[in-house]
Scaffold this motif. Structure first.
Motif, PDB file in Angstrom:
ATOM      1  N   GLY A 180       1.455   7.232  -6.538  1.00  0.00           N
ATOM      2  CA  GLY A 180       0.289   8.025  -6.886  1.00  0.00           C
ATOM      3  C   GLY A 180      -1.001   7.256  -7.045  1.00  0.00           C
ATOM      4  N   LEU A 181      -1.015   5.967  -6.722  1.00  0.00           N
ATOM      5  CA  LEU A 181      -2.240   5.173  -6.831  1.00  0.00           C
ATOM      6  C   LEU A 181      -3.121   5.370  -5.603  1.00  0.00           C
ATOM      7  CD1 LEU A 181      -0.719   1.806  -8.109  1.00  0.00           C
ATOM      8  CD2 LEU A 181      -1.961   3.508  -9.453  1.00  0.00           C
ATOM      9  N   GLN A 182      -4.427   5.329  -5.810  1.00  0.00           N
ATOM     10  CA  GLN A 182      -5.378   5.343  -4.700  1.00  0.00           C
ATOM     11  C   GLN A 182      -5.480   3.928  -4.142  1.00  0.00           C
ATOM     12  OE1 GLN A 182      -7.031   8.109  -3.333  1.00  0.00           O
ATOM     13  NE2 GLN A 182      -5.494   9.077  -4.650  1.00  0.00           N
ATOM     14  N   ASP A 191      -7.066  -3.395 -14.602  1.00  0.00           N
ATOM     15  CA  ASP A 191      -5.846  -2.751 -14.109  1.00  0.00           C
ATOM     16  C   ASP A 191      -5.806  -2.601 -12.581  1.00  0.00           C
ATOM     17  OD1 ASP A 191      -7.913  -0.886 -14.159  1.00  0.00           O
ATOM     18  OD2 ASP A 191      -6.563   0.794 -14.535  1.00  0.00           O
ATOM     19  N   MET A 192      -6.743  -3.197 -11.865  1.00  0.00           N
ATOM     20  CA  MET A 192      -6.779  -3.091 -10.404  1.00  0.00           C
ATOM     21  C   MET A 192      -5.977  -4.224  -9.766  1.00  0.00           C
ATOM     22  SD  MET A 192     -10.069  -3.170  -7.827  1.00  0.00           S
ATOM     23  CE  MET A 192     -10.656  -1.534  -8.260  1.00  0.00           C
ATOM     24  N   ALA A 239       0.837  -1.211   0.000  1.00  0.00           N
ATOM     25  CA  ALA A 239       0.000   0.000   0.000  1.00  0.00           C
ATOM     26  C   ALA A 239       0.868   1.256   0.000  1.00  0.00           C
ATOM     27  CB  ALA A 239      -0.932  -0.006   1.211  1.00  0.00           C
ATOM     28  N   LEU A 240       1.913   1.255   0.804  1.00  0.00           N
ATOM     29  CA  LEU A 240       2.823   2.411   0.848  1.00  0.00           C
ATOM     30  C   LEU A 240       3.505   2.629  -0.499  1.00  0.00           C
ATOM     31  CD1 LEU A 240       4.486   1.969   4.336  1.00  0.00           C
ATOM     32  CD2 LEU A 240       2.922   3.783   3.622  1.00  0.00           C
ATOM     33  N   ARG A 241       3.945   1.555  -1.093  1.00  0.00           N
ATOM     34  CA  ARG A 241       4.603   1.650  -2.402  1.00  0.00           C
ATOM     35  C   ARG A 241       3.632   2.189  -3.450  1.00  0.00           C
ATOM     36  NH1 ARG A 241       7.313  -3.541  -3.450  1.00  0.00           N
ATOM     37  NH2 ARG A 241       9.001  -2.588  -2.290  1.00  0.00           N
ATOM     38  N   ALA A 242       2.409   1.677  -3.448  1.00  0.00           N
ATOM     39  CA  ALA A 242       1.406   2.111  -4.417  1.00  0.00           C
ATOM     40  C   ALA A 242       1.074   3.592  -4.222  1.00  0.00           C
ATOM     41  CB  ALA A 242       0.147   1.247  -4.291  1.00  0.00           C
TER      42      ALA A 242
END
Length: 172
Positions: free
Chosen positions: A32-34, A129-130, A25-28
């Motif tokens: 810039g990903l939600q 793409d999720m 989650a931190l990397r995403a």
């Protein structure tokens, strides 16, 4: 063209399943990903709520009450988990995040807070793409078919077995 998203499954009796998911989650978020994190079964105040709450790209919600793991879940526990499943379903179907983490979904399945068929049906609606991450002990083997990446955490040695309680900032 957006890159393809995959389904991860972090399971097993070892420590680190949620930690691995939170690292992703931190990397995403850094890219810039939600990110939407649904913590099933968990209702206590874990330290990650403080740190992740400061990151605007990450939305973390808990869908658990008190810890029932030593007892049977109550009707309130089931309602809390089902509310979470409804919210996650909406987020996935309407593509409201690039990464969705179903933390402790396998525990929720183990305690029959909702059905395996519901999770499989949800996975089938995943936008191309999720990225979806599922965590928890006791992953049903049926989920293995849908996961593109499976990591099994194996406990080899844990200080908990020597009577060491969970520590703030490390285990919670």
């Amino acid at each position: 063209m957006k890159p393809k998203g995959y389904i991860h499954l972090y399971t097993g009796n070892g420590k680190g399943k949620t930690t691995a998911a939170l690292g992703l989650a931190l990397r995403a978020a850094g890219a810039g990903l939600q990110v939407f994190i649904a913590q099933f079964v968990k209702g206590m105040h874990y330290s990650e709520l403080e740190s992740l709450g400061r990151i605007p790209e990450i939305n973390i919600r808990q869908y658990g009450l008190d810890c029932f793991i030593v007892n049977e879940p109550t009707e309130k526990d089931i309602r809390a988990a089902r509310k979470g499943l409804e919210e996650v379903t909406d987020i996935i179907r309407h593509h409201r995040a690039g990464v969705v983490i179903l933390d402790e979904v396998c525990i929720a399945l183990h305690y029959r807070l909702f059905g395996l068929e519901e999770i499989i049906s949800l996975l089938k609606t995943k936008p191309e793409d999720m990225e979806i991450v599922m965590t928890g002990r006791y992953a049903p083997v049926e989920l293995y078919e849908y996961a593109d990446l499976i990591t099994e955490m194996k406990e080899v040695k844990h200080y908990y077995n020597k009577g060491i309680d969970a520590r703030k900032g490390i285990e919670f």
